[in-house]
Motif scaffolding. Sequence first.
Motif, mmCIF file in Angstrom:
data_model
loop_
_atom_site.group_PDB
_atom_site.id
_atom_site.type_symbol
_atom_site.label_atom_id
_atom_site.label_comp_id
_atom_site.label_asym_id
_atom_site.label_seq_id
_atom_site.Cartn_x
_atom_site.Cartn_y
_atom_site.Cartn_z
ATOM 1 N N ARG A 22 -57.245 -3.480 -1.583
ATOM 2 C CA ARG A 22 -57.992 -3.093 -2.775
ATOM 3 C C ARG A 22 -59.496 -2.940 -2.559
ATOM 4 O O ARG A 22 -60.249 -2.821 -3.521
ATOM 5 N N ARG A 34 -60.662 -14.408 -19.520
ATOM 6 C CA ARG A 34 -59.596 -13.516 -19.059
ATOM 7 C C ARG A 34 -58.733 -14.402 -18.169
ATOM 8 O O ARG A 34 -59.236 -15.004 -17.209
ATOM 9 N N ASP A 67 -56.048 -15.227 -15.492
ATOM 10 C CA ASP A 67 -55.403 -14.631 -14.324
ATOM 11 C C ASP A 67 -53.940 -15.083 -14.222
ATOM 12 O O ASP A 67 -53.624 -16.257 -14.459
ATOM 13 N N VAL A 68 -53.066 -14.165 -13.843
ATOM 14 C CA VAL A 68 -51.645 -14.474 -13.624
ATOM 15 C C VAL A 68 -51.083 -15.328 -14.772
ATOM 16 O O VAL A 68 -50.399 -16.337 -14.568
ATOM 17 N N HIS A 81 -60.105 -3.956 -10.625
ATOM 18 C CA HIS A 81 -60.410 -4.263 -9.229
ATOM 19 C C HIS A 81 -59.157 -4.370 -8.362
ATOM 20 O O HIS A 81 -59.271 -4.697 -7.177
ATOM 21 N N ASP A 82 -57.992 -4.127 -8.929
ATOM 22 C CA ASP A 82 -56.739 -4.268 -8.170
ATOM 23 C C ASP A 82 -56.047 -2.938 -7.885
ATOM 24 O O ASP A 82 -55.045 -2.928 -7.167
ATOM 25 N N GLU A 94 -53.823 -11.687 -18.430
ATOM 26 C CA GLU A 94 -53.344 -10.760 -17.406
ATOM 27 C C GLU A 94 -51.881 -11.125 -17.178
ATOM 28 O O GLU A 94 -51.566 -12.071 -16.468
ATOM 29 N N ARG A 123 -63.655 -1.578 -4.699
ATOM 30 C CA ARG A 123 -64.621 -2.675 -4.842
ATOM 31 C C ARG A 123 -65.930 -2.388 -4.117
ATOM 32 O O ARG A 123 -66.728 -3.296 -3.884
ATOM 33 N N PHE A 129 -48.785 -10.849 -1.870
ATOM 34 C CA PHE A 129 -49.519 -10.165 -0.795
ATOM 35 C C PHE A 129 -48.692 -9.988 0.479
ATOM 36 O O PHE A 129 -49.198 -9.541 1.499
ATOM 37 N N PHE A 134 -49.480 -16.054 -4.052
ATOM 38 C CA PHE A 134 -50.398 -15.031 -3.513
ATOM 39 C C PHE A 134 -50.681 -15.377 -2.048
ATOM 40 O O PHE A 134 -49.748 -15.588 -1.283
ATOM 41 N N TYR A 180 -60.683 -15.047 -6.353
ATOM 42 C CA TYR A 180 -59.525 -15.547 -7.108
ATOM 43 C C TYR A 180 -58.909 -16.756 -6.382
ATOM 44 O O TYR A 180 -57.762 -17.112 -6.609
ATOM 45 N N GLN A 206 -54.151 -19.885 -1.429
ATOM 46 C CA GLN A 206 -54.130 -20.054 -2.889
ATOM 47 C C GLN A 206 -52.898 -20.884 -3.316
ATOM 48 O O GLN A 206 -51.949 -20.345 -3.893
ATOM 49 N N HIS A 233 -53.369 -21.003 -9.498
ATOM 50 C CA HIS A 233 -53.569 -21.563 -8.161
ATOM 51 C C HIS A 233 -55.032 -21.917 -7.982
ATOM 52 O O HIS A 233 -55.893 -21.362 -8.663
ATOM 53 N N ASP A 261 -59.566 -14.410 -1.312
ATOM 54 C CA ASP A 261 -59.011 -13.379 -2.189
ATOM 55 C C ASP A 261 -60.091 -12.972 -3.192
ATOM 56 O O ASP A 261 -59.913 -13.060 -4.408
#
Length: 567
Positions: free
Chosen positions: A437, A223, A225-226, A349-350, A289, A441, A171, A189, A86, A193, A126, A83
Amino acid sequence: MADLWRTGRRNIPGMSTPPNPTASNSEWWRNGVVYQIYPRSFADGNGDGTGDVMGIRARLDHLVQLGIDAIWISPWYPSPLLDGGYDVANYRDIAPRFGSLDDARALIADAHAAGIRIIIDLVPNHTSWDHEWFVAARNAAPGSPERHRYMIRPGRGTNGELPPNNWTAVFGGSAWTRLPDGEWYLHLFDSSQPDLDWTNTEVRQEFVDILRFWIDLGVDGFRVDVAHGLVKDPALPDLAATEGILESALVENHPHWDRDGVHEIIREWRAVLDAEQAARGRDLMMVAEAWVHPASLPKYLRPDEYHQSFNFDFLQCEWDAGLMRAAVDRALAGAEAVGSTATWALSNHDVVRHATRYGLPPETDWRAWLLDGPHEVLDAALGLRRARAAALLLLALPGSTYLYQGEELGLPEVYDLPVDVLDDPVWENSRHTRKGRDGCRVPIPWTVGGSSFGFGTDGAWLPQPARFGSLSVEAQTGDVDSTLELHRRAIALRRSHWVGAGPLEWSSKFSREEEQVLCFRRGEAICIVNFGDEPVAVPAGTVMLTSEPLTADGRLLGPAAAWITAG
Ligand code: NOJ
């Protein structure tokens, strides 16, 4: 780097020395411009087709000239990249494909010398399935301490052949995958993960140690994540059907999003950052996030929690004066209520790049459009024009702005990537119904020519379209009408005219939402955005900057924005 600093910022009024990134308590993040680097796609320093830390160092001068305050680097850790990073296999190292810890130290030193702070991505919800903890968990027996670090449970049905509940992964497909011995592990996800179990004290201690590790190495923030997903309802109840997994974050008392328990974890991290900041005399911050209901977001921003949080409204908002004004008011009120400051972002990036989103008819489902089209409805020139106006809107608002790499070049989404190059797990997990995505990128074009437009010396991991050459940094530098020069001037003027300019006041004289015009003032500085396509009069004063030339009679022909100093 000191030379770069002088070259890059010598014309900025009132700025004779770089800000000192080691000063404590400057609260720089309250109005900083943060530039997101997706390391795979920024600059390739060793010619293997993939971006790396050496590449970022070599291109720091671009960021200095742009005038940003900080870089947020998407995950750079060892990872199978299932991913895009991530999926972290080791939180205390740099992926060999991106370089080494020494390269990271050198980047941090160069960036600090240039007055730029470094924020890194922390991925606590994760790990990768290649992480040593998950490898140990797979090999350990049910009920063992190794398994208790993850959300691993027996299945339902006579022989445990059914997943523990009906949760679906972001996903696509079930959020549960079965281990060879019959137990199931949760992954919100991709199946690569596995979700950590945040009720486990070892997990909690591990992430405190990871924070300290990177603070020690010199980073200035994280930053996260989730940030809203770490804590799950221990009963693991089934979910009622919802529109989509991210929209389900808006459901009250959701069993895996935005649960009260996350705040205790956040407070523990904040205490670590505050103590380290006091001990080291260096500003530290963390930004969440968190895809949560707007009414819930301020909770994440209480004084002992995150310093700030992303605000995703503009990522989802159509090009419309009324909707955008409402998004601004909502974010300002939410942040103010808890003493934080708003953040603004148009792309990351998403999501499909906004220069493309803004060129699509209203209400297009742009995620589906990538694959399904029809692509001929895209008006790329209109999208770019709106994106330029949006840049001036964002950079004038109170709070901090997050720019995604390439947005300063006006890069469009590469919607026509051939499906055989797609790398995003969304493509496979959606059973080829969503392209995913990758289109946002695609590696950055630095030069007009070359095998990868200066990204590296030997191609790029995703193909760049021929049109990228004319959008490169080289092509745009020195062209006063270019999107790059617009951003350079806007960020410099922001420092002298908008930062610290005071609260936002909408102008009732110039804002006419029904005619698609918004106008606000902060102190002496005025921003007017014409969302429509009829020319409008601009407020009296000196025009500092416009996203498009004014008409011969001094009006603003939309879509366009202008900055004016009252006078
Ligand atoms: C949010 C990140 O921005 C996205 O790229 C990633 O796929 C998910 N979190 C899972 O980590």
